[in-house]
Design a protein around this motif. Structure first.
Motif, PDB file in Angstrom:
ATOM      1  N   GLU A   1       0.841  -1.190   0.000  1.00 47.69           N
ATOM      2  CA  GLU A   1       0.000   0.000   0.000  1.00 47.69           C
ATOM      3  C   GLU A   1       0.882   1.249   0.000  1.00 47.69           C
ATOM      4  O   GLU A   1       1.669   1.464   0.915  1.00 47.69           O
ATOM      5  N   SER A   2       0.731   2.050  -1.032  1.00 46.50           N
ATOM      6  CA  SER A   2       1.640   3.192  -1.226  1.00 46.50           C
ATOM      7  C   SER A   2       1.042   4.482  -0.690  1.00 46.50           C
ATOM      8  O   SER A   2       0.894   5.473  -1.405  1.00 46.50           O
ATOM      9  N   THR A   3       0.687   4.452   0.581  1.00 47.39           N
ATOM     10  CA  THR A   3       0.146   5.647   1.218  1.00 47.39           C
ATOM     11  C   THR A   3       0.937   5.917   2.494  1.00 47.39           C
ATOM     12  O   THR A   3       1.543   5.006   3.073  1.00 47.39           O
ATOM     13  N   THR A   4       0.923   7.162   2.912  1.00 48.19           N
ATOM     14  CA  THR A   4       1.568   7.494   4.177  1.00 48.19           C
ATOM     15  C   THR A   4       0.558   7.384   5.307  1.00 48.19           C
ATOM     16  O   THR A   4      -0.651   7.352   5.089  1.00 48.19           O
ATOM     17  N   ARG A   5       1.101   7.314   6.513  1.00 46.73           N
ATOM     18  CA  ARG A   5       0.255   7.164   7.682  1.00 46.73           C
ATOM     19  C   ARG A   5       0.949   7.812   8.872  1.00 46.73           C
ATOM     20  O   ARG A   5       2.153   8.112   8.823  1.00 46.73           O
TER      21      ARG A   5
END
Length: 365
Positions: free
Chosen positions: A298-302
């Motif tokens: 998953e290529s999202t930041t958190r």
């Protein structure tokens, strides 16, 4: 030697090709008729990487090339060098053929046609002869700058390869063209590991009102991301002077990523820096997924735990890459990588014995 010559600039690789064809080869045919040899311009120098410009001509630049001979002619190398010294013209295409090595104190002028036995030259540069095989120690103990130097430049003539293909310079370069699959995965994992260890730090520094610290770590992360992208694109990252140039010239990388990384290190505030870093992380994570080396991540930041700054959590990619390595001997290695992924000293990385000893210790631990 600034301003020593005023003539039209010619890239060093083209100058070397013409110098060999017009001057060096005819002299070799007369002085050592029938000599089986290879000719090239490889090794050190901005011209080898194609990054030279008129500024490069102020020192250690001019007509030059290497002549490589086989083991049977190794003892002739010194005599051929001396004969060339007596016969080479003073100038070629407006450039002097004899000039000093400014890195050697008190060095006088000399010609720059190096004559060497190929196996000895390769071993002196790398610590091994790639024509005889490249092992894990060899790959990990060789800086990417050195691999770029030996596989870059140009082979102008490969007579050694014409005699026996496995003995040629092209064979040596082919053996070093790129890392084996498991070594590549391992190095990518180690590069992501570096990012995972510091990706939360710029935000923490900013929260502590340390704007300088935040900018410094963002610059470190930017450098690591650039080296990572070059590795992803199967390009040996050059040393610091040319890292940005190599990245800027690389096809297959969106201009937007370059702008984001530049924005991360030039931002005047943490919110602007974080936005650039977040977008860069996402772009590089998508590039990882496009490689197909692991299951998509998953290529999202958190959020970093409960703290008010965003990270990619790059350790997720590290774990996937390690799991994708087939060879147990590579999969079990510590996540520190090749020599120039964990040693940043120019003198240390340039010390062949030191770097091979360091990797040998890592492999045996």
């Amino acid at each position: 030697m600034l301003g020593r010559v005023t003539t039209t600039f010619l890239p060093g690789l083209e100058l070397a090709r013409r110098y060999y064809a017009d001057v060096v080869r005819p002299l070799l045919d007369g002085l050592a008729p029938g000599l089986t040899h290879s000719a090239a311009l490889i090794g050190w120098g901005s011209d080898v990487l194609g990054f030279d410009s008129p500024r490069s001509t102020d020192h250690n630049w001019g007509p030059r090339c290497q002549i490589f001979v086989g083991p049977g002619d190794a003892e002739r190398a010194a005599d051929i060098t001396t004969m060339l010294a007596a016969k080479l013209p003073d100038m070629f295409l407006g450039w002097p053929t004899r000039y000093p090595d400014v890195t050697a104190a008190g060095a006088g002028v000399r010609h720059w046609v190096q004559v060497a036995e190929l196996g000895g030259w390769l071993t002196g540069e790398l610590g091994f002869d790639p024509r005889r095989g490249v092992g894990v120690l060899d790959w990990l103990a060789t800086p990417t700058q050195k691999l770029a130097e030996v596989t870059g430049g140009a082979v102008i003539h490969d007579g050694l390869g014409a005699r026996a293909r496995a003995d040629g310079l092209d064979a040596a370069r082919a053996a070093l063209a790129w890392y084996p699959a498991d070594i590549w995965r391992y190095l990518l994992a180690c590069q992501w590991q570096r990012i995972s260890q510091e990706e939360a730090f710029p935000g923490r520094c900013a929260e502590a009102r340390d704007a300088l610290g935040s900018a410094i770590i963002a610059a470190r992360l930017t450098r690591d991301l650039i080296r990572l992208v070059l590795l992803m694109q199967r390009r040996y990252p050059p040393y610091s002077k040319w890292l940005g140039t190599a990245f800027a010239r690389m096809s297959g990388v969106a201009p937007e990523l370059r702008q984001l990384l530049y924005g991360a290190i030039t931002a005047r505030s943490w919110p602007a820096r974080e936005l650039s870093l977040r977008r860069a992380y996402v772009a590089v994570a998508r590039m990882h997924n496009d490689l197909g080396l692991t299951e998509p991540v998953e290529s999202t930041t958190r959020a970093f735990f409960d703290r008010p700054y965003q990270v990619l959590d790059a350790g997720r990619i590290v774990r996937e890459l390690v799991q994708s390595i087939s060879a147990a001997e590579i999969r079990r290695l510590p996540l520190i990588g090749a020599i120039d992924q964990f040693i940043d000293s120019t003198d240390a990385v340039g010390d062949l014995g030191l770097r091979r000893a360091a990797i040998s210790t890592m492999l045996s631990s």
